[in-house]
Enzyme design. Sequence first.
Site, PDB file in Angstrom:
ATOM      1  N   ASP A   1      41.104  35.416  30.773  1.00 52.51           N
ATOM      2  CA  ASP A   1      41.290  35.842  32.369  1.00 52.51           C
ATOM      3  C   ASP A   1      42.890  36.105  32.482  1.00 52.51           C
ATOM      4  O   ASP A   1      44.258  35.935  31.770  1.00 52.51           O
ATOM      5  CB  ASP A   1      40.667  35.854  32.864  1.00 52.51           C
ATOM      6  CG  ASP A   1      40.897  34.153  33.301  1.00 52.51           C
ATOM      7  OD1 ASP A   1      41.657  33.381  32.905  1.00 52.51           O
ATOM      8  OD2 ASP A   1      40.046  33.614  33.943  1.00 52.51           O
TER       9      ASP A   1
ATOM     10  N   GLY B   1      44.299  35.074  35.898  1.00 53.29           N
ATOM     11  CA  GLY B   1      44.619  34.327  36.829  1.00 53.29           C
ATOM     12  C   GLY B   1      43.798  34.470  37.744  1.00 53.29           C
ATOM     13  O   GLY B   1      43.865  33.776  38.964  1.00 53.29           O
ATOM     14  N   GLY B   2      43.789  35.452  37.764  1.00 49.33           N
ATOM     15  CA  GLY B   2      43.118  36.021  39.672  1.00 49.33           C
ATOM     16  C   GLY B   2      41.803  34.825  40.071  1.00 49.33           C
ATOM     17  O   GLY B   2      41.700  34.792  41.218  1.00 49.33           O
ATOM     18  N   PHE B   3      41.166  35.115  39.403  1.00 49.64           N
ATOM     19  CA  PHE B   3      39.499  34.835  39.490  1.00 49.64           C
ATOM     20  C   PHE B   3      40.094  33.412  40.423  1.00 49.64           C
ATOM     21  O   PHE B   3      39.498  32.794  40.843  1.00 49.64           O
ATOM     22  CB  PHE B   3      38.475  34.908  38.982  1.00 49.64           C
ATOM     23  CG  PHE B   3      37.307  33.867  38.855  1.00 49.64           C
ATOM     24  CD1 PHE B   3      36.137  33.803  38.910  1.00 49.64           C
ATOM     25  CD2 PHE B   3      37.169  32.519  38.264  1.00 49.64           C
ATOM     26  CE1 PHE B   3      35.382  33.332  39.430  1.00 49.64           C
ATOM     27  CE2 PHE B   3      35.915  31.874  38.572  1.00 49.64           C
ATOM     28  CZ  PHE B   3      34.613  32.220  39.470  1.00 49.64           C
TER      29      PHE B   3
ATOM     30  N   ASP C   1      44.000  41.104  39.621  1.00 54.19           N
ATOM     31  CA  ASP C   1      42.075  41.815  40.737  1.00 54.19           C
ATOM     32  C   ASP C   1      42.393  40.408  40.957  1.00 54.19           C
ATOM     33  O   ASP C   1      43.062  39.424  41.184  1.00 54.19           O
ATOM     34  CB  ASP C   1      41.314  42.378  39.467  1.00 54.19           C
ATOM     35  CG  ASP C   1      40.518  40.911  38.578  1.00 54.19           C
ATOM     36  OD1 ASP C   1      40.482  39.988  38.232  1.00 54.19           O
ATOM     37  OD2 ASP C   1      39.119  41.270  38.799  1.00 54.19           O
TER      38      ASP C   1
ATOM     39  N   GLY D   1      33.428  40.334  40.503  1.00 53.43           N
ATOM     40  CA  GLY D   1      33.329  40.520  41.886  1.00 53.43           C
ATOM     41  C   GLY D   1      32.031  39.753  42.088  1.00 53.43           C
ATOM     42  O   GLY D   1      31.229  39.724  41.438  1.00 53.43           O
TER      43      GLY D   1
ATOM     44  N   ASP E   1      29.642  35.904  29.433  1.00 53.60           N
ATOM     45  CA  ASP E   1      30.635  34.153  30.044  1.00 53.60           C
ATOM     46  C   ASP E   1      29.535  33.275  30.963  1.00 53.60           C
ATOM     47  O   ASP E   1      29.957  34.253  31.984  1.00 53.60           O
ATOM     48  CB  ASP E   1      31.551  34.459  29.695  1.00 53.60           C
ATOM     49  CG  ASP E   1      32.347  34.930  31.832  1.00 53.60           C
ATOM     50  OD1 ASP E   1      32.813  33.436  31.820  1.00 53.60           O
ATOM     51  OD2 ASP E   1      32.488  36.123  31.243  1.00 53.60           O
TER      52      ASP E   1
ATOM     53  N   CYS F   1      15.316  23.310  15.468  1.00 51.71           N
ATOM     54  CA  CYS F   1      17.196  23.445  15.501  1.00 51.71           C
ATOM     55  C   CYS F   1      17.542  22.756  14.367  1.00 51.71           C
ATOM     56  O   CYS F   1      18.037  21.634  14.630  1.00 51.71           O
ATOM     57  CB  CYS F   1      17.061  22.659  16.893  1.00 51.71           C
ATOM     58  SG  CYS F   1      18.571  23.009  16.985  1.00 51.71           S
TER      59      CYS F   1
END
Length: 387
Positions: free
Chosen positions: A105, A107-109, A177, A248, A297, A335
Amino acid sequence: MFYSFCKVGQYMTYFKFELIHRSKKSRARVGRIHTPHGIIDTPNFVAVGTNGTVKALNNTMLHDIGLQLMFCNTYHMMLQPGTDIVRQAGGLHSFIQRKLPIITDSGGFQVFSLAYGSVADELKSRGTKKQGGCVLKITEEGVLFRSYRDGSKVLLTPESSIKAQKDLGADIIIPFDELPPYHIARDALKKSLDRTHRWEKRSLEAHLKNPQEQAMYAVVHGGIDPDLRKESCAILTELPFDGFAVGGSMGKTKDEMHTLLSLTLPLLPEDKPNHLLGIGDLPSIERSVPLGIDTFDSSYPTRAARHGILLTKQGPLNITKSEYATNFNSIEKGCLCPACHHFSLAYIHHLFKARELTCMSLATVHNLYFMVQLMEKYRKQIQEDLI
């Protein structure tokens, strides 16, 4: 059918989206994203490895269970160890010893989450976290914040974010962003959206100067305002991004999220992949796959594992409950994950009660393997037009 994208007139050979099947029942689709480090079958789940590792696991285990895409956080890698060190190591793939695709990403988040608190925090009236208030100034240039590690001032701009992501060398990168708080006046939201679009354009320009065999996804914003979501789609789809992430605030409830996604996804190009940022709990995936989301994610499966919540076809179970102290069966019959293949519920219960770190590794590898198998099931059902 193959879709490949161009950058400044050049034919891209390193990033392709291949549409395999479109459901006759919904907008769900099966595809393949081709990257320099391998194929991502879609729809798919993306594990979050904040600091270059999924908590409690090493990266070879992710490869062994077939987890095709991993999410790393630029903000944290910038502050520790520093992206220059990662670059000297040969990039993230070499540094963390991962052979399969990685997405980073901008880094803004993280910066804005530390400033405002997450949407979940805000909706639950928790306010900002104790590290909050680290954002000192937001200007047209970027965001000035204080490092949570050493207190130093750091200026993060579209250009510096892309420079950091070039150092990291992930297969898919994200433009810088702004993440405004959930409760924000429309005028302020519009101002934030306009600035985000300018930042995303600057990010794209910086990226295109040196594509470095990386693809860039735009981030669609607009909060819970339908008109602003439409505006964001209209502006960003005119630019040569390689894919589109939906980011967002997506509302207070899953119904609100479903409504926003139903509005947004048809406005995105069908010949490019899309990604739903930060949302990957089981109910959300179940409702979003029919809408045509390609990748999700979330830290939910790994965070749940560390708290003793194991995912099964019958629903989540809490391994710390006393009823599992004498249950010598595996977590889930059939599993093939390492935890189920070798150990019993009773043993894993014991490890949690004894607070042995191994308990988190076993729970995490099981939950991620569960997600890998779940997404494989969704792909099969889409191809059979059952979804």
